[in-house]
Design a protein around this motif. Structure first.
Motif, PDB file in Angstrom:
ATOM      1  N   ALA A 124       0.837  -1.208   0.000  1.00 49.40           N
ATOM      2  CA  ALA A 124       0.000   0.000   0.000  1.00 49.40           C
ATOM      3  C   ALA A 124       0.867   1.251   0.000  1.00 49.40           C
ATOM      4  O   ALA A 124       0.602   2.210  -0.746  1.00 49.40           O
ATOM      5  CB  ALA A 124      -0.921  -0.009   1.214  1.00 49.40           C
ATOM      6  N   ILE A 137      -7.679  -3.577   3.098  1.00 49.02           N
ATOM      7  CA  ILE A 137      -8.159  -2.369   2.442  1.00 49.02           C
ATOM      8  C   ILE A 137      -9.393  -2.765   1.631  1.00 49.02           C
ATOM      9  O   ILE A 137      -9.475  -3.902   1.149  1.00 49.02           O
ATOM     10  CB  ILE A 137      -7.052  -1.758   1.536  1.00 49.02           C
ATOM     11  N   VAL A 181      -4.352   1.426  -5.136  1.00 46.42           N
ATOM     12  CA  VAL A 181      -3.778   0.954  -3.869  1.00 46.42           C
ATOM     13  C   VAL A 181      -4.435  -0.360  -3.455  1.00 46.42           C
ATOM     14  O   VAL A 181      -3.761  -1.307  -3.047  1.00 46.42           O
ATOM     15  CB  VAL A 181      -3.931   2.022  -2.771  1.00 46.42           C
ATOM     16  N   VAL A 196      -2.518  -4.014  -3.043  1.00 46.43           N
ATOM     17  CA  VAL A 196      -2.581  -4.823  -1.826  1.00 46.43           C
ATOM     18  C   VAL A 196      -3.134  -6.209  -2.143  1.00 46.43           C
ATOM     19  O   VAL A 196      -2.645  -7.222  -1.618  1.00 46.43           O
ATOM     20  CB  VAL A 196      -3.431  -4.122  -0.756  1.00 46.43           C
TER      21      VAL A 196
END
Length: 465
Positions: free
Chosen positions: A75, A300, A333, A337
């Motif tokens: 990230a 996330i 992002v 991840v």
């Protein structure tokens, strides 16, 4: 540990400003929320320093366990390189494209069905909203706009947005918000313990339960039905595992009437049942697969739909513009991840480990709980498990739901360092896939202890002899 956290202050801020999901706000504010401050491996700690074994992987999602620096690093790198850009206006980003290709490579081809395309969202709820849009667009493009009805199951869970909650079959959710929305209907769930006829075998019940879909199709009119949506194993409904005969019969029915099949694998995908995608375990052939949660191990938000070639071909070749999408579709992002998370899963062979090692070990140990006088039935599948609390073991008599015996058991679990979820009178677990045999032993020991405490409380309150 956690000595710097002022629990009362955080609880006061929480009560004053944070409206929690699926919560009685007044009740929570009177007690104060539990403040979780730290996590590592399969454990979390609260602000008072209490260590708790997380038997639910957060919310069915932390498959690789807590404290994976590799995911935080992925990230961080992506935030420095490209923290955000949208996927509208003919643009893409490197992680989103790479992840789509990787997910396509992980989805096994079953018969003539394969998955070469991904539509991104940020959650399972958004993904199922997207399914409604794609399914109806598909039939519009094929010149059958009357095919709008989507069939779900009673006690199924497909999210909490207007469309997601409508697709799900939970009465408590439908009672708030005038749900379900039009052209969504439901059939009964394949819950053998509750729905079987006297003397009916599990195999025969599976076929009969699948037959409820055919009856509903005929009731609605086959030319009006667009799709059937279901979880391979019902998660939030209480880990309801269908008989082996159920899914093959469902497949026969959807093929007979030419309707689309949506496999909601928000919980079941990415190793939870010992396969990358759960439809492989049960041998059916979906057209759309909902995913989220464990694609990033919950580190996330990311979700999406694996779009089968049968549907994607029509959307691409006949479609024109598809007027649907989200600000965070293909967030760079989140996708970075997810790539790092899949690296961990492949390197540590977590899918094979669930299938060949810890899944069978959990099944053996969990079966021991079936002897407890409070337990009427136990079930496991991969790395999920559930048990039913009963008032009388011999007859299978259930507790009055108003007594909330499941919540009583859940309170004992939290009080003794275990997160185990209560769904009515069913107690369920879905631990991180990184669990060791010793940690499974610890889990079973805690469950046994909490069942003993619950039994003692029910006797003390005169709820059973």
């Amino acid at each position: 540990m956690n000595s710097t956290v002022d629990t009362k202050r955080i609880q006061a801020l929480d009560s004053a400003h944070f409206l929690h999901p699926f919560t009685d706000f007044k009740d929570l504010n009177s007690r104060g929320a539990r403040v979780i401050t730290k996590a590592q491996d399969v454990y979390v700690w609260d602000s008072e320093g209490k260590k708790i074994l997380d038997g639910m992987s957060g919310l069915w999602c932390v498959n690789v366990g807590y404290g994976r620096k590799e995911l935080a690093d992925a990230a961080h790198r992506q935030m420095l390189e490209l923290p955000y850009y949208n996927s509208f206006f003919q643009t893409t980003n490197v992680p989103a494209a790479q992840l789509a290709a990787r997910l396509a490579s992980l989805a096994p081809k079953v018969g003539d069905r394969s998955f070469d395309h991904v539509f991104y969202s940020s959650s399972g709820s958004e993904s199922n909203d997207s399914n409604v849009r794609m399914v109806r667009r598909y039939w519009d493009l094929l010149g059958q706009p009357q095919r709008k009805v989507i069939i779900g199951r009673v006690n199924g869970y497909h999210g909490s947005t207007m469309a997601g909650a409508s697709l799900g079959g939970m009465g408590g959710m439908h009672a708030q918000g005038d749900l379900p929305i039009p052209n969504i209907t439901h059939i009964e769930q394949p819950y053998y313990f509750e729905k079987r006829l006297p003397g009916e075998s599990e195999s025969d019940f599976g076929v009969r339960a699948a037959g409820w879909l055919e009856a509903k199709i005929l009731e609605m009119g086959a030319d009006k039905v667009a799709a059937f949506i279901a979880e391979p194993v019902q998660g939030a409904g209480g880990v309801i595992i269908p008989p082996d005969t159920y899914w093959p019969e469902i497949q026969r029915i959807v093929d007979k009437y030419g309707i689309l099949l949506i496999s909601d694998e928000v919980i079941c995908a990415f190793g939870r049942l010992g396969h990358w995608f759960a439809y492989e375990k049960f041998g059916y052939k979906p057209d759309l697969i909902t995913f989220a949660k464990a694609v990033t191990s919950g580190y996330i938000p990311l979700g999406g739909v694996m779009v089968g070639n049968r549907v994607a071909k029509v959307l691409i070749e006949q479609g024109g513009e598809f007027n649907h999408g989200y600000t965070y579709s293909g967030h760079p992002v989140a996708c970075a991840v997810a790539m790092a998370n899949l690296d961990i899963m492949e390197r540590e062979n977590l899918v094979g480990r669930v299938r060949d090692d810890i899944g069978p070990y959990l099944a053996r140990r969990f079966e021991e709980i079936a002897a407890h006088p409070l337990v009427g039935s136990t079930q496991t599948c991969g790395f999920v498990a559930g048990l039913v609390l009963v008032k009388d073991k011999a007859s299978g008599e259930r507790f009055d739901p108003d007594l909330a015996v499941g919540m009583m058991c859940r309170a004992h679990c939290f009080g003794n360092g275990l997160i185990m979820r209560a769904v009515g009178d069913r107690m369920i677990i879905a631990p991180p896939l990184t669990m060791t045999h010793a940690q499974i032993d610890e889990l079973i020991g805690l469950i046994q202890k909490c069942l003993d405490l619950t039994l003692a409380e029910t006797i003390a309150k005169g709820l059973r002899v």
